[in-house]
Design a protein around this motif. Structure first.
Motif, mmCIF file in Angstrom:
data_model
loop_
_atom_site.group_PDB
_atom_site.id
_atom_site.type_symbol
_atom_site.label_atom_id
_atom_site.label_comp_id
_atom_site.label_asym_id
_atom_site.label_seq_id
_atom_site.Cartn_x
_atom_site.Cartn_y
_atom_site.Cartn_z
ATOM 1 N N GLU A 10 0.817 -1.209 0.000
ATOM 2 C CA GLU A 10 0.000 0.000 0.000
ATOM 3 C C GLU A 10 0.855 1.266 0.000
ATOM 4 O O GLU A 10 0.387 2.326 -0.423
ATOM 5 N N LEU A 11 2.075 1.160 0.488
ATOM 6 C CA LEU A 11 2.950 2.323 0.601
ATOM 7 C C LEU A 11 3.576 2.669 -0.742
ATOM 8 O O LEU A 11 3.674 1.837 -1.640
ATOM 9 N N LYS A 12 4.027 3.921 -0.863
ATOM 10 C CA LYS A 12 4.759 4.320 -2.066
ATOM 11 C C LYS A 12 6.112 3.627 -2.076
ATOM 12 O O LYS A 12 6.550 3.102 -1.037
ATOM 13 N N PRO A 13 6.822 3.598 -3.197
ATOM 14 C CA PRO A 13 8.137 2.939 -3.246
ATOM 15 C C PRO A 13 9.088 3.531 -2.202
ATOM 16 O O PRO A 13 9.080 4.744 -1.957
ATOM 17 N N PRO A 14 9.907 2.694 -1.570
ATOM 18 C CA PRO A 14 10.790 3.166 -0.496
ATOM 19 C C PRO A 14 12.019 3.917 -1.006
ATOM 20 O O PRO A 14 12.345 3.885 -2.196
ATOM 21 N N ILE A 15 12.684 4.576 -0.057
ATOM 22 C CA ILE A 15 13.978 5.214 -0.299
ATOM 23 C C ILE A 15 15.018 4.359 0.418
ATOM 24 O O ILE A 15 14.947 4.181 1.646
ATOM 25 N N VAL B 154 22.873 11.195 6.504
ATOM 26 C CA VAL B 154 21.854 11.322 5.460
ATOM 27 C C VAL B 154 20.530 10.736 5.937
ATOM 28 O O VAL B 154 19.454 11.296 5.685
ATOM 29 N N SER B 155 20.579 9.630 6.659
ATOM 30 C CA SER B 155 19.367 9.016 7.194
ATOM 31 C C SER B 155 18.662 9.962 8.167
ATOM 32 O O SER B 155 17.434 10.107 8.136
ATOM 33 N N ALA B 156 19.424 10.601 9.036
ATOM 34 C CA ALA B 156 18.843 11.545 9.990
ATOM 35 C C ALA B 156 18.221 12.736 9.275
ATOM 36 O O ALA B 156 17.151 13.226 9.651
ATOM 37 N N ILE B 157 18.877 13.206 8.218
ATOM 38 C CA ILE B 157 18.344 14.326 7.447
ATOM 39 C C ILE B 157 17.042 13.922 6.757
ATOM 40 O O ILE B 157 16.074 14.692 6.715
ATOM 41 N N LEU B 158 16.994 12.717 6.217
ATOM 42 C CA LEU B 158 15.762 12.229 5.600
ATOM 43 C C LEU B 158 14.628 12.205 6.615
ATOM 44 O O LEU B 158 13.492 12.598 6.313
ATOM 45 N N ALA B 159 14.929 11.745 7.829
ATOM 46 C CA ALA B 159 13.916 11.701 8.878
ATOM 47 C C ALA B 159 13.420 13.099 9.210
ATOM 48 O O ALA B 159 12.216 13.318 9.418
ATOM 49 N N TYR C 257 9.708 8.520 6.880
ATOM 50 C CA TYR C 257 9.682 7.556 7.976
ATOM 51 C C TYR C 257 10.840 6.580 7.796
ATOM 52 O O TYR C 257 10.865 5.798 6.852
ATOM 53 N N MET C 258 11.814 6.633 8.720
ATOM 54 C CA MET C 258 13.002 5.779 8.644
ATOM 55 C C MET C 258 13.024 4.740 9.761
ATOM 56 O O MET C 258 14.045 4.098 9.986
ATOM 57 N N GLY D 288 11.528 4.648 4.215
ATOM 58 C CA GLY D 288 12.729 3.974 3.744
ATOM 59 C C GLY D 288 13.563 3.473 4.892
ATOM 60 O O GLY D 288 13.120 3.457 6.034
ATOM 61 N N TRP D 289 14.773 3.070 4.586
ATOM 62 C CA TRP D 289 15.679 2.602 5.620
ATOM 63 C C TRP D 289 17.111 2.740 5.143
ATOM 64 O O TRP D 289 17.396 2.820 3.958
ATOM 65 N N LYS D 290 17.994 2.793 6.131
ATOM 66 C CA LYS D 290 19.421 2.912 5.856
ATOM 67 C C LYS D 290 20.165 1.759 6.498
ATOM 68 O O LYS D 290 19.907 1.390 7.639
#
Length: 328
Positions: free
Chosen positions: A28-33, A46-51, A56-57, A170-172
């Motif tokens: 159901e979710l959009k494609p992840p990063i 970069v992960s913290a900046i995305l958050a 949602y990381m 997404g996730w890192k």
């Protein structure tokens, strides 16, 4: 700098985009990063900046439970709240994130399963390179990821996501660099951020960290009583951590500067293969991010198609203080 490159489509990028059997919420979710890159290259930053941008990381921060940084989102993604599992709400500092790993543990554990199945580890990737293209190993790896969407990713990662959340996610994990070919079987439209950093800086950082880890006694991040309580609360997760840690200690480790540089080359060359994804792939230079944070942060936001305001931009810039760069 922030780059995009289009090349010939390679075999590691799935051509069959038929939906895979995964837990319904992920469909159901959009494609992840997906953030990839060598360890100590700035993937956590970069992960913290995305958050901070509202992506949602999952649960990111220190591996110690009492210092875990949880970035929560409202159902409409209108607010980001910073909490810990131990205390009341607090605002994270650059040191808070940089002393941690800014990665969701559930995705890291799933990646570790793939590595462990090949007899590999994050700093000993050769066994994985030897078997990763074998059809049987590929099928097994993809099934592992599919099963994880019904298991640990459902119970851990999705547990912090609001029920009706439809924003970016997404996730890192640096290990994504080598497992990405399998994740793309589940999420072929994912966007990939490849974080790059000078090899000399990465090697120095890795060697400093290795010395720090070798000096730790005992070599655990948490006191015994907190590990026992964690094992009682989440026995399966605790067992998996223990099993993976035990196997990890049995692997050969890089010891010299040459060893670490060779490992760096393996990660970077693997990540560069995904330039063939064209507009789904971008590179972020850690040095450029430090030198010109506003431009790079805006470029990241543009790539992931997320709107940011001046408040978010200011918060993100505050994670990039020149005095703190040595912590990386």
């Amino acid at each position: 700098m922030f780059e995009k490159e289009t090349g010939a489509v390679e075999s590691i990028i799935p051509q069959d985009r038929a939906p895979r059997w995964i837990y319904a919420r992920f469909r159901e979710l959009k494609p992840p990063i997906i953030v990839i890159g060598m360890h100590r290259s700035g993937t956590s930053l970069v992960s913290a900046i995305l958050a901070l941008m509202g992506v949602y990381m999952g649960r990111i921060g220190s591996p110690q439970e009492e210092n875990k940084l949880i970035i929560c989102h409202t159902p409409h993604n209108s607010l980001i709240i910073y909490t810990s599992q131990r205390s009341t709400m607090f605002v994270p500092t650059p040191t808070t994130v940089r002393d941690g790993y800014a990665e969701d543990e559930s995705f890291r554990l799933v990646n570790q399963r793939i590595f462990a199945r090949a007899g590999a580890d994050w700093d000993y990737v050769d066994p994985l390179l030897a078997v990763r293209d074998e059809p049987q190993f590929t099928r097994s790896a993809v099934r592992t990821l599919q099963g994880a969407t019904f298991g640990i990713l459902r119970s851990q990662y999705l547990s912090g996501m609001p029920k009706n959340y439809q924003g970016s996610w997404g996730w890192k994990d640096p290990r994504n660099t080598f497992t990405l070919r399998y994740w793309l079987q589940l999420f072929p439209d994912a966007k990939v951020l490849h974080v790059r950093r000078s090899p000399d800086a990465v090697v120095r950082s890795l060697m400093r960290r290795a010395e720090r880890w070798a000096a730790q006694t005992p070599p655990f991040g948490q006191p015994l009583h907190r590990r026992v309580l964690g094992a009682i609360s989440h026995p399966r997760l605790a067992f998996e951590r223990f099993a993976l840690r035990k196997m990890s200690h049995q692997k050969p480790r890089p010891k010299t500067e040459e060893d670490w540089r060779h490992l760096y080359d393996l990660y970077v060359s693997e990540g560069e293969k995904y330039r063939a994804m064209g507009d789904q792939y971008s590179e972020v230079s850690y040095e450029a991010l430090l030198e010109n944070p506003q431009e790079i942060i805006k470029a990241i936001a543009n790539f992931i198609e997320v709107e940011i305001n001046e408040v978010i931009l200011k918060q993100a810039r505050e994670f990039i203080l020149p005095a703190e760069t040595k912590r990386w």
